[in-house]
Scaffold this motif. Sequence first.
Motif, PDB file in Angstrom:
ATOM      1  N   MET A  30       0.827  -1.211   0.000  1.00  0.00           N
ATOM      2  CA  MET A  30       0.000   0.000   0.000  1.00  0.00           C
ATOM      3  C   MET A  30       0.860   1.261   0.000  1.00  0.00           C
ATOM      4  N   VAL A  31       1.854   1.273   0.882  1.00  0.00           N
ATOM      5  CA  VAL A  31       2.706   2.461   0.986  1.00  0.00           C
ATOM      6  C   VAL A  31       3.488   2.675  -0.307  1.00  0.00           C
ATOM      7  N   TYR A  32       4.030   1.585  -0.875  1.00  0.00           N
ATOM      8  CA  TYR A  32       4.791   1.744  -2.115  1.00  0.00           C
ATOM      9  C   TYR A  32       3.859   2.109  -3.273  1.00  0.00           C
ATOM     10  N   GLY A  33       2.713   1.447  -3.350  1.00  0.00           N
ATOM     11  CA  GLY A  33       1.809   1.688  -4.467  1.00  0.00           C
ATOM     12  C   GLY A  33       1.294   3.109  -4.524  1.00  0.00           C
ATOM     13  N   ILE A  34       1.126   3.746  -3.360  1.00  0.00           N
ATOM     14  CA  ILE A  34       0.542   5.085  -3.328  1.00  0.00           C
ATOM     15  C   ILE A  34       1.591   6.166  -3.098  1.00  0.00           C
ATOM     16  N   ALA A  35       2.486   5.948  -2.131  1.00  0.00           N
ATOM     17  CA  ALA A  35       3.487   6.971  -1.820  1.00  0.00           C
ATOM     18  C   ALA A  35       4.798   6.762  -2.562  1.00  0.00           C
ATOM     19  N   LYS A  36       4.949   5.578  -3.217  1.00  0.00           N
ATOM     20  CA  LYS A  36       6.186   5.224  -3.933  1.00  0.00           C
ATOM     21  C   LYS A  36       7.400   5.248  -3.014  1.00  0.00           C
ATOM     22  N   MET A  37       7.174   4.758  -1.776  1.00  0.00           N
ATOM     23  CA  MET A  37       8.248   4.661  -0.794  1.00  0.00           C
ATOM     24  C   MET A  37       8.254   3.266  -0.186  1.00  0.00           C
ATOM     25  N   LEU A  38       9.442   2.755   0.105  1.00  0.00           N
ATOM     26  CA  LEU A  38       9.558   1.464   0.774  1.00  0.00           C
ATOM     27  C   LEU A  38       9.829   1.713   2.261  1.00  0.00           C
ATOM     28  N   ASN A  39       8.857   1.380   3.084  1.00  0.00           N
ATOM     29  CA  ASN A  39       8.972   1.612   4.522  1.00  0.00           C
ATOM     30  C   ASN A  39       9.597   0.387   5.192  1.00  0.00           C
ATOM     31  N   PHE A  40      10.929   0.344   5.230  1.00  0.00           N
ATOM     32  CA  PHE A  40      11.613  -0.808   5.797  1.00  0.00           C
ATOM     33  C   PHE A  40      11.523  -0.850   7.330  1.00  0.00           C
ATOM     34  N   ALA A  41      10.896   0.157   7.928  1.00  0.00           N
ATOM     35  CA  ALA A  41      10.651   0.110   9.375  1.00  0.00           C
ATOM     36  C   ALA A  41       9.336  -0.601   9.682  1.00  0.00           C
ATOM     37  N   HIS A  42       8.665  -1.102   8.647  1.00  0.00           N
ATOM     38  CA  HIS A  42       7.357  -1.735   8.807  1.00  0.00           C
ATOM     39  C   HIS A  42       7.416  -2.928   9.762  1.00  0.00           C
ATOM     40  N   GLY A  43       8.458  -3.733   9.639  1.00  0.00           N
ATOM     41  CA  GLY A  43       8.600  -4.888  10.512  1.00  0.00           C
ATOM     42  C   GLY A  43       8.743  -4.505  11.973  1.00  0.00           C
ATOM     43  N   ASP A  44       9.371  -3.362  12.233  1.00  0.00           N
ATOM     44  CA  ASP A  44       9.560  -2.927  13.615  1.00  0.00           C
ATOM     45  C   ASP A  44       8.289  -2.323  14.197  1.00  0.00           C
ATOM     46  N   ILE A  45       7.417  -1.823  13.337  1.00  0.00           N
ATOM     47  CA  ILE A  45       6.094  -1.393  13.818  1.00  0.00           C
ATOM     48  C   ILE A  45       5.304  -2.614  14.301  1.00  0.00           C
ATOM     49  N   ILE A  46       5.500  -3.741  13.622  1.00  0.00           N
ATOM     50  CA  ILE A  46       4.898  -5.002  14.067  1.00  0.00           C
ATOM     51  C   ILE A  46       5.401  -5.360  15.464  1.00  0.00           C
ATOM     52  N   MET A  47       6.702  -5.178  15.687  1.00  0.00           N
ATOM     53  CA  MET A  47       7.300  -5.447  17.001  1.00  0.00           C
ATOM     54  C   MET A  47       6.688  -4.547  18.071  1.00  0.00           C
ATOM     55  N   VAL A  48       6.484  -3.284  17.752  1.00  0.00           N
ATOM     56  CA  VAL A  48       5.865  -2.344  18.700  1.00  0.00           C
ATOM     57  C   VAL A  48       4.442  -2.796  19.037  1.00  0.00           C
ATOM     58  N   GLY A  49       3.699  -3.251  18.019  1.00  0.00           N
ATOM     59  CA  GLY A  49       2.352  -3.750  18.256  1.00  0.00           C
ATOM     60  C   GLY A  49       2.343  -4.958  19.181  1.00  0.00           C
ATOM     61  N   ALA A  50       3.317  -5.851  18.998  1.00  0.00           N
ATOM     62  CA  ALA A  50       3.410  -7.041  19.844  1.00  0.00           C
ATOM     63  C   ALA A  50       3.745  -6.661  21.291  1.00  0.00           C
ATOM     64  N   TYR A  51       4.668  -5.703  21.466  1.00  0.00           N
ATOM     65  CA  TYR A  51       5.001  -5.245  22.822  1.00  0.00           C
ATOM     66  C   TYR A  51       3.797  -4.571  23.484  1.00  0.00           C
ATOM     67  N   THR A  52       3.001  -3.863  22.695  1.00  0.00           N
ATOM     68  CA  THR A  52       1.808  -3.215  23.245  1.00  0.00           C
ATOM     69  C   THR A  52       0.848  -4.256  23.814  1.00  0.00           C
TER      70      THR A  52
END
Length: 295
Positions: A30-52
């Motif tokens: 979604m981010v690449y298709g619309i913003a044309k950016m690769l958010n390589f921090a995406h996996g770490d947002i998953i980690m933050v969600g798990a810690y939450t």
Amino acid sequence: MQGLVTFIQQFINGLSLGSVYALMALGYTMVYGIAKMLNFAHGDIIMVGAYTVSVVCSILGMSPIFAVLASAVVCTTLGVTIEKIAYKPLRSASPLAVLITAIGVSYFLQSVALLIFGSNAKKVPPVVSLNSIRVANIDLSGVALVIIGVTVLIMICLSLFINCTKVGKAMLAVSEDKGAAELMGINVNATISLTFAIGSALAAVAGVLFVSSYGYVDPYTGALPGIKAFVAAVLGGIGSIPGAMLGGIILGVIESLSKAYISTNLADAIVFGVLIVVLLVKPTGILGKKKITKV
């Protein structure tokens, strides 16, 4: 007969794992298709969600449902904040600058988690806890069935949202041409922020399902799964929602069968090798479309 049962069991395990990769890949695509950016921090947002989830359930003693909602809110807020602070100033920058920034954000999130929670893995109470179902000598994990069902439902809802709503069509317009979209009265900044918000909310769901399967979280929990999710997005055709789903499922099945029949140590190498082969044959990915840019 026993061999067939084992194969089916591993295939179902692969579908469950692939569904988690697919959810993560949806955020990337979604981010690449619309913003044309690769958010390589995406996996770490998953980690933050798990810690939450871990904090809300284990420390605060609240219900798993509240933990899921809290995880979604925290990850969505974090995703939008990262977009505003780190990525928005780089929209016209080179891909290399964006990549370096994304890696920096990733290491920053890992370091903050390391300082707050330490390096030891934390046990996470299962948000999804269902008994297995036995069908024809095959154990169907309740968690696996929920993961597969949730992923399919999210993909369908996301596709309908993108193609059938005014906001979704605005996202498609921004993905095609930001300048033209702005001339048509579309708020490009708000649209990109919403894209990051949705992608981060998907990361929260993926984090919840991931820790429900494995039961632990540490500062590096999202690192390798995040890379594999990116591989899944590229494999399916980055920018394509059905492609992200397909790529994730294929990746999960290949990894599960490789661990069962070849080698646990070689499973990751086989996964990345399949990506290389697919890209050599079809560089746009399985469902990706080749775009011709007129100069």
